[in-house]
Design an enzyme around this catalytic site. Structure first.
Site, PDB file in Angstrom:
ATOM      1  N   SER A 130       0.707  -1.194  -0.013  1.00  0.00           N
ATOM      2  CA  SER A 130      -0.181   0.054   0.036  1.00  0.00           C
ATOM      3  C   SER A 130       0.805   1.291  -0.078  1.00  0.00           C
ATOM      4  O   SER A 130       2.122   1.309   0.273  1.00  0.00           O
ATOM      5  CB  SER A 130      -0.646  -0.097   1.395  1.00  0.00           C
ATOM      6  OG  SER A 130      -1.529  -1.345   1.105  1.00  0.00           O
TER       7      SER A 130
HETATM    8  N1  SAH Z   1      -0.118  -5.671   4.099  1.00  0.00           N
HETATM    9  C1  SAH Z   1       0.661  -6.013   2.738  1.00  0.00           C
HETATM   10  C2  SAH Z   1      -0.041  -5.558   1.585  1.00  0.00           C
HETATM   11  C3  SAH Z   1      -0.951  -6.462   1.370  1.00  0.00           C
HETATM   12  S1  SAH Z   1      -1.953  -6.833  -0.297  1.00  0.00           S
HETATM   13  C4  SAH Z   1       1.893  -5.016   2.811  1.00  0.00           C
HETATM   14  O1  SAH Z   1       2.026  -4.161   3.841  1.00  0.00           O
HETATM   15  O2  SAH Z   1       2.723  -5.453   1.715  1.00  0.00           O
HETATM   16  C5  SAH Z   1      -3.064  -7.735   0.285  1.00  0.00           C
HETATM   17  C6  SAH Z   1      -2.476  -9.242   0.461  1.00  0.00           C
HETATM   18  O3  SAH Z   1      -3.603 -10.054   0.826  1.00  0.00           O
HETATM   19  C7  SAH Z   1      -1.795  -9.916  -0.714  1.00  0.00           C
HETATM   20  O4  SAH Z   1      -0.851 -10.452  -0.523  1.00  0.00           O
HETATM   21  C8  SAH Z   1      -3.171 -11.003  -0.855  1.00  0.00           C
HETATM   22  O5  SAH Z   1      -2.511 -12.428  -1.390  1.00  0.00           O
HETATM   23  C9  SAH Z   1      -3.426 -11.523   0.615  1.00  0.00           C
HETATM   24  N2  SAH Z   1      -5.068 -11.869   0.637  1.00  0.00           N
HETATM   25  C10 SAH Z   1      -6.108 -11.767  -0.052  1.00  0.00           C
HETATM   26  N3  SAH Z   1      -7.158 -12.546   0.397  1.00  0.00           N
HETATM   27  C11 SAH Z   1      -6.527 -13.109   1.613  1.00  0.00           C
HETATM   28  C12 SAH Z   1      -7.027 -14.134   2.584  1.00  0.00           C
HETATM   29  N4  SAH Z   1      -8.238 -14.295   2.305  1.00  0.00           N
HETATM   30  N5  SAH Z   1      -6.538 -14.593   3.528  1.00  0.00           N
HETATM   31  C13 SAH Z   1      -5.099 -13.779   3.876  1.00  0.00           C
HETATM   32  N6  SAH Z   1      -4.441 -13.126   2.763  1.00  0.00           N
HETATM   33  C14 SAH Z   1      -5.271 -12.849   1.726  1.00  0.00           C
END
Ligand code: SAH
Length: 284
Positions: free
Chosen positions: A130
């Site tokens: 993000s």
């Molecule tokens: N917080 C992260 C950005 C995350 S992007 C950072 O600081 O880099 C969102 C992430 O959520 C992705 O990696 C995606 O694979 C994950 N995601 C999507 N659905 C999910 C779920 N049901 N459970 C856990 N992770 C999930």
């Protein structure tokens, strides 16, 4: 009265007792730091014993000894001033955390030049890290303190987890794409974030064995709020996550649970996150 004379054996015994008494007096009055006192009278001995008791060990926040923490400090300072403080993020802990975490250690090599700029960036497996301001905003809203136990859904690069781990006691984070979970866990360990615990799995179900949590942060947009996450929020706890409304637009939603367990829901701001996959997409 029996006034028997002492024989040679009694003389020897008496001599032995005398020598013993003399040597004891000698040790006591001549040796300044007898070794046995140094051990038994150590005032910190009990303290040390208590600290090594596993359940009493305080969470270890990162010591910032990894070289990445000393790199690109000026760029981070500029990022904090121009993108975060200027947009009214005021919590000193959040500002300090954003300054401390080396964001460039979480992003692939080809995006290194723009890692401190004001936008999200792609990471591995088609996911995103993000925008710095959004990370700071979501962290501030959680009102973390050094005792907070945090759950994150969507580890991605591990950056948001690291920011929370600068303030909170422990961060549990779940990532559905296994290679991302593995990479993030390795990265966080190398950087010294021993208070972050990464699990590969579907964050829909939360992490009940480690809950309830003071704060829950979702970083993937859910079609609805997963009920297990609400259950795992402590009374007095706060949860922030992006939710996709019927119009298709996403909003950051802040859920607060009061001491009696009553919930309050607030639409905070429009955002764009990658979708939350897994169970949340299957149910209606
Ligand atoms: N917080 C992260 C950005 C995350 S992007 C950072 O600081 O880099 C969102 C992430 O959520 C992705 O990696 C995606 O694979 C994950 N995601 C999507 N659905 C999910 C779920 N049901 N459970 C856990 N992770 C999930």
């Amino acid at each position: 009265m029996d006034r028997r004379k002492m024989g040679p054996r009694e003389h020897l015994g008496l001599l032995f007792v005398l020598v013993l008494l003399l040597s004891l007096w000698f040790v006591r009055h001549t040796s300044r730091e007898p070794a046995f006192l140094a051990v038994t009278e150590n005032p910190n001995a009990q303290e040390q014993e208590r600290a090594s008791e596993p359940n009493e060990v305080e969470s270890t926040r990162p010591d910032h000894s990894h070289p990445a923490f000393a790199e690109r400090v000026v760029e981070r300072q500029r990022m904090v001033d121009s993108q975060i403080r200027s947009r009214d993020v005021k919590d000193p802990n959040t500002l300090k955390a954003m300054q401390a975490v080396p964001r460039h250690a979480f992003v692939p090599a080809r995006y290194q030049p723009s890692v401190y700029e004001d936008h999200p960036l792609p990471i591995e497996e088609g996911q995103t890290i993000s925008q710095p301001y959004i990370v700071a905003f979501m962290t501030e809203v959680l009102k973390l303190d050094p005792n907070s136990i945090v759950l994150e859904i969507g580890t991605g690069s591990g950056y948001q987890a690291a920011v929370c781990a600068e303030i909170a006691r422990r961060v549990y984070t779940i990532e559905i794409v296994e290679p991302l979970a593995v990479t993030a866990a390795k990265r966080l360990k190398e950087l010294g974030y021993s208070n972050v615990f990464v699990k590969a799995g579907d964050g829909y179900y939360g992490w009940p064995e480690k809950g309830p949590f003071d704060a829950i942060i979702g970083t993937a947009a859910a079609d609805r709020i997963p009920p297990p996450l609400i259950e795992q929020l402590k009374p007095g706890g706060r949860m922030i996550l992006p939710v996709r409304g019927e119009t298709g637009f996403q909003y950051l939603i802040l859920i607060t649970k009061d001491a009696e367990g009553r919930l309050d829901r607030l639409n905070v701001m429009p955002v764009r996150f990658v979708p939350m996959t897994g169970e949340v997409q299957k149910r209606d």
